[in-house]
Design a protein around this motif. Structure first.
Motif, PDB file in Angstrom:
ATOM      1  N   GLU A  13       1.617   3.276  -5.511  1.00 52.96           N
ATOM      2  CA  GLU A  13       0.581   3.405  -6.860  1.00 52.96           C
ATOM      3  C   GLU A  13       0.396   2.971  -7.841  1.00 52.96           C
ATOM      4  O   GLU A  13      -0.489   2.178  -8.347  1.00 52.96           O
ATOM      5  N   SER A  14       1.746   3.913  -8.793  1.00 49.79           N
ATOM      6  CA  SER A  14       1.603   3.783 -10.618  1.00 49.79           C
ATOM      7  C   SER A  14       1.774   1.976 -10.706  1.00 49.79           C
ATOM      8  O   SER A  14       1.431   1.998 -11.287  1.00 49.79           O
ATOM      9  N   THR A  15       2.513   1.710  -9.345  1.00 46.84           N
ATOM     10  CA  THR A  15       2.989  -0.017 -10.191  1.00 46.84           C
ATOM     11  C   THR A  15       1.427  -0.786 -10.052  1.00 46.84           C
ATOM     12  O   THR A  15       1.210  -2.062 -10.616  1.00 46.84           O
ATOM     13  N   LEU A  16       1.239  -1.010  -9.196  1.00 46.43           N
ATOM     14  CA  LEU A  16       0.202  -1.589  -8.475  1.00 46.43           C
ATOM     15  C   LEU A  16      -0.614  -1.214 -10.074  1.00 46.43           C
ATOM     16  O   LEU A  16      -1.923  -2.400  -9.938  1.00 46.43           O
TER      17      LEU A  16
ATOM     18  N   THR B 185       0.551  -1.439  -0.427  1.00 42.02           N
ATOM     19  CA  THR B 185       0.578   0.197  -0.158  1.00 42.02           C
ATOM     20  C   THR B 185       0.868   1.647  -0.045  1.00 42.02           C
ATOM     21  O   THR B 185       2.166   1.530   0.322  1.00 42.02           O
ATOM     22  N   PRO B 186       0.755   2.267  -0.532  1.00 36.42           N
ATOM     23  CA  PRO B 186       1.436   3.531  -0.527  1.00 36.42           C
ATOM     24  C   PRO B 186       1.994   4.002   1.432  1.00 36.42           C
ATOM     25  O   PRO B 186       2.974   4.163   0.998  1.00 36.42           O
TER      26      PRO B 186
ATOM     27  N   MET C 193       7.869   7.502  -2.584  1.00 36.33           N
ATOM     28  CA  MET C 193       8.016   6.118  -3.233  1.00 36.33           C
ATOM     29  C   MET C 193       6.562   5.467  -3.045  1.00 36.33           C
ATOM     30  O   MET C 193       6.304   4.985  -3.478  1.00 36.33           O
ATOM     31  N   ARG C 194       5.612   6.540  -2.783  1.00 40.42           N
ATOM     32  CA  ARG C 194       4.303   6.086  -2.116  1.00 40.42           C
ATOM     33  C   ARG C 194       3.685   6.113  -3.946  1.00 40.42           C
ATOM     34  O   ARG C 194       2.504   5.324  -3.812  1.00 40.42           O
ATOM     35  N   THR C 195       3.885   7.552  -4.709  1.00 36.47           N
ATOM     36  CA  THR C 195       3.942   7.384  -5.994  1.00 36.47           C
ATOM     37  C   THR C 195       4.367   6.433  -7.099  1.00 36.47           C
ATOM     38  O   THR C 195       3.286   5.918  -7.645  1.00 36.47           O
TER      39      THR C 195
END
Length: 173
Positions: free
Chosen positions: A39-42, A6-7, A34-36
């Motif tokens: 999220e982008s990968t998921l 999760t982010p 890292m959150r971005t």
């Protein structure tokens, strides 16, 4: 325990960038960066984390697009990072086994891993889950005052066949 990232799982990577040559990034990304990334990968591919007995993230494994042209869409690059105090306890192997199974289920055929050399532990981990060495980019990155090599490993995810569709997107639950 292994689950989809999760982010909020964004903090583990900074020490690897700051203190080692495992990552070729020169500055640790912020938690927001890292959150971005997570999220982008998921949106398309798996990013999995392992939790220690206290519930803290002690490792992660992620897949990323291998290359841009469409004929590469059935291949992925992989990354694995394990917190220093959790290395040598099977965390990376469990994470990789979960990732590789999921990638095959989604319809991918080949996984690739770049390892900054030397890195005996990472080489052993990758080879223990079926990756085989395919080559070395010599003196490709400069970090901590020295030129660094990157070895490349490859692992088939399932028997080759003519794809009948694009890979499925990853859906985290």
């Amino acid at each position: 325990m292994i689950r989809a990232a999760t982010p909020d799982d964004a903090a583990i990577y900074a020490p690897i960038v700051r203190d080692t040559t495992i990552s070729f990034e020169l500055q640790p990304p912020t938690v927001e960066e890292m959150r971005t990334r997570i999220e982008s990968t998921l949106r398309h591919l798996p990013w999995l984390v392992s939790l220690d007995d206290a519930g803290a993230v002690n490792g992660y494994v992620a897949a990323g697009k291998h290359r841009d042209p469409g004929a590469y869409q059935w291949s992925v690059n992989t990354s694995v990072y394990v917190r220093e105090d959790s290395r040598g306890h099977g965390v990376g192997k469990r994470l990789y086994q979960a990732l590789l199974d999921e990638l095959a289920r989604l319809g991918y055929f080949q996984a690739f891993a770049g390892i900054a050399l030397p890195n005996v532990g990472s080489v052993a981990l990758h080879e223990s889950v079926g990756f085989e060495p395919i080559g070395v980019y010599r003196n490709v990155g400069h970090k901590f005052g020295a030129w660094r090599d990157v070895g490349w490993w490859q692992r088939p995810l399932k028997p080759l066949a003519t794809p009948t569709s694009e890979p499925l997107p990853f859906v985290s639950s």
